[in-house]
Motif scaffolding. Structure first.
Motif, mmCIF file in Angstrom:
data_model
loop_
_atom_site.group_PDB
_atom_site.id
_atom_site.type_symbol
_atom_site.label_atom_id
_atom_site.label_comp_id
_atom_site.label_asym_id
_atom_site.label_seq_id
_atom_site.Cartn_x
_atom_site.Cartn_y
_atom_site.Cartn_z
ATOM 1 N N ALA A 284 -7.562 1.055 1.093
ATOM 2 C CA ALA A 284 -6.315 0.183 0.479
ATOM 3 C C ALA A 284 -6.011 -0.936 1.086
ATOM 4 O O ALA A 284 -5.961 -2.026 0.639
ATOM 5 N N VAL B 276 0.803 -1.203 0.037
ATOM 6 C CA VAL B 276 0.045 -0.080 -0.027
ATOM 7 C C VAL B 276 1.014 1.200 -0.028
ATOM 8 O O VAL B 276 1.785 1.320 0.781
ATOM 9 N N ALA C 212 -7.645 4.116 -4.457
ATOM 10 C CA ALA C 212 -8.660 3.109 -3.689
ATOM 11 C C ALA C 212 -9.789 4.130 -3.239
ATOM 12 O O ALA C 212 -10.904 3.811 -3.108
#
Length: 242
Positions: free
Chosen positions: A205, A72, A98
């Motif tokens: 995310a 991420v 996201a």
């Protein structure tokens, strides 16, 4: 499951705050390993900062002590996203992408509330890239410095709330996207105050990363996301060579 959470700036306090927000939503058995580049800006508030931070993201993916199950990138500019996807077969998720997609699932139109006004154009370019510009009804800068979010004062929180209320009214939006990873710890409070979905890209995310891993999905190595061609690299980048 191991998720490598990269804060692309070099603020240790912000890295720890983002990591705490990620762990708060992670499923049992998910291990969040938070890191930051060994070089670069302490905050990302310009194109120049972002260019350097992107190299820092590539560094952290390439030099990870053990391969992660997912990555991420915890900066709203999604710096180094494509490079990270080349550097690992693990799913790599940028928090802006996201957040935009999650907001579009929850409302017919959303607004972004971010930090420095000068970075609004950067968010607008990402909306174009991700095909989300039709769903976003406005990007609003507050001129709250990124580092002011590390120990967010009541005045700063009130300033962000006021900007969000203005955005909801002016844009006729149904949701707010928080335009900085440093805002992640404020998501619940703002959601309660505003009474609309408030989307923190860090949380989204992390949950999407868990879902992709559980589905056995990996980043495609076909075409432009294939690993970079081996070649010498000069200077500090020598350690990153293939």
């Amino acid at each position: 499951m191991k998720i490598l959470l990269i804060n692309p700036n070099t603020s240790r306090g912000m890295t720890e705050g983002i990591a705490a927000a990620a762990r708060a939503v992670a499923a049992p058995g998910t291990r969040i390993v938070a890191t930051q580049p060994t070089f670069g800006p302490v905050s990302i508030e310009s194109h120049f900062d972002e260019a350097i931070a992107a190299a820092g993201v590539a560094e952290q993916v390439r030099l990870a002590a053990e391969p992660p199950d997912a990555v991420v990138i915890a900066c709203f500019g999604d710096p180094g996203l494509d490079a990270a996807r080349e550097a690992t077969s693990a799913p790599v998720i940028g928090i802006a992408e996201a957040a935009f997609q999650a907001a579009a699932l929850l409302s017919t139109g959303f607004s972004v509330v971010t930090t420095m006004t000068r970075t609004c154009v950067m968010a607008e370019r990402l909306l174009q890239r991700y095909g989300m510009h039709h769903a976003c009804r406005g990007v609003h800068g507050t001129d709250v410095p990124v580092l002011a979010l590390e120990d967010c004062s009541p005045d700063t929180l009130n300033q962000l709330e006021a900007a969000a209320r203005t955005a909801l009214a002016r844009d006729r939006s149904g949701a707010i996207v928080l335009g900085c990873a440093g805002m992640a710890p404020l998501c619940r409070t703002l959601g309660e105050r505003l009474g609309v979905p408030v989307i923190d890209g860090v949380a989204v995310a992390v949950k999407w990363a868990e879902s992709l891993v559980s589905l056995g999905l990996r980043t495609s190595a076909h075409g432009d996301y294939a690993p970079p061609l081996p070649k010498p690299m000069a200077g500090w980048a020598g350690a990153l060579r293939w």
